[in-house]
Design a protein around this motif. Sequence first.
Motif, PDB file in Angstrom:
ATOM      1  N   ILE A  57       0.842  -1.187   0.000  1.00  0.00           N
ATOM      2  CA  ILE A  57       0.000   0.000   0.000  1.00  0.00           C
ATOM      3  C   ILE A  57       0.883   1.245   0.000  1.00  0.00           C
ATOM      4  N   LEU A  58       0.650   2.124  -0.953  1.00  0.00           N
ATOM      5  CA  LEU A  58       1.452   3.337  -1.083  1.00  0.00           C
ATOM      6  C   LEU A  58       0.799   4.532  -0.409  1.00  0.00           C
ATOM      7  N   GLU A  59      -0.508   4.627  -0.505  1.00  0.00           N
ATOM      8  CA  GLU A  59      -1.202   5.743   0.139  1.00  0.00           C
ATOM      9  C   GLU A  59      -2.687   5.431   0.237  1.00  0.00           C
ATOM     10  N   PHE A  60      -3.330   6.133   1.161  1.00  0.00           N
ATOM     11  CA  PHE A  60      -4.767   6.025   1.326  1.00  0.00           C
ATOM     12  C   PHE A  60      -5.418   7.298   0.802  1.00  0.00           C
ATOM     13  N   SER A 128       5.441  12.425   0.289  1.00  0.00           N
ATOM     14  CA  SER A 128       6.724  12.781   0.902  1.00  0.00           C
ATOM     15  C   SER A 128       6.786  12.270   2.336  1.00  0.00           C
ATOM     16  N   PHE A 129       5.672  12.385   3.055  1.00  0.00           N
ATOM     17  CA  PHE A 129       5.623  11.887   4.431  1.00  0.00           C
ATOM     18  C   PHE A 129       5.795  10.369   4.460  1.00  0.00           C
ATOM     19  N   HIS A 130       5.137   9.664   3.538  1.00  0.00           N
ATOM     20  CA  HIS A 130       5.266   8.207   3.495  1.00  0.00           C
ATOM     21  C   HIS A 130       6.707   7.802   3.201  1.00  0.00           C
ATOM     22  N   THR A 131       7.347   8.520   2.291  1.00  0.00           N
ATOM     23  CA  THR A 131       8.748   8.254   1.982  1.00  0.00           C
ATOM     24  C   THR A 131       9.623   8.460   3.215  1.00  0.00           C
ATOM     25  N   ASN A 132       9.295   9.495   3.992  1.00  0.00           N
ATOM     26  CA  ASN A 132      10.028   9.767   5.229  1.00  0.00           C
ATOM     27  C   ASN A 132       9.878   8.616   6.220  1.00  0.00           C
ATOM     28  N   ILE A 133       8.683   8.078   6.336  1.00  0.00           N
ATOM     29  CA  ILE A 133       8.439   6.931   7.222  1.00  0.00           C
ATOM     30  C   ILE A 133       9.273   5.732   6.785  1.00  0.00           C
TER      31      ILE A 133
END
Length: 204
Positions: A57-60, A128-133
């Motif tokens: 899952i990449l994003e919601f 960008s936030f998901h990449t940071n996680i």
Amino acid sequence: MKVNNGIEHGGCVSRVTANFIKGETILVMGDNNGRVGVLLSGEAHVSTTDVSGHEYILEFLGKDDCFGEYLMMPAVSQLFYVIADSDCSVDFINFKNVLFNCRHNCENHAELVRELLIMTARRAQTLSFHTNILGQHSIREKIMLYLRNQEELLGTSAFTVPMTLSRLANYLSVDRSAMMREIKRMNDEGIIKSSGKEFEILNK
């Protein structure tokens, strides 16, 4: 199956509204269809699969979020799927019609371009936030970064995460059992208090 699909609206951008039921594929990105979708109601997620068939899952997506191949820029050999997590209503727009100036110079076209720019900027922040996680070194760091973000978004240290714990582990790209063990340790150490999807950050 689709509940209703293909309600076409007038105007220079050729909007088409379609309804989808939970579990249905809304859009496949990477097949050069050139469409951009705007989620009018419901919830969905964007995912891809590896060679073993495992879903990532990449994003919601929620109300007013946009998605599409032109926004995702997928690799040539990779497909991304937008899947309905609930019954959804979606506006589809031919992105090429948005890129070119309207010959009628209508206000609706200009407003749509403004709205898409805002939604695209918001989507870029989310990715960008998901990449940071994903760049965090430990499971605990991933969990805490996610929880701190929820705290900031919701304005409270006690909240319910908007997904199942299995999906949270998928989103954080960690093993679910390992994530649950880390959450238990964080509870024992007084950093958080949690029960299922309910979390409260205790250690400031």
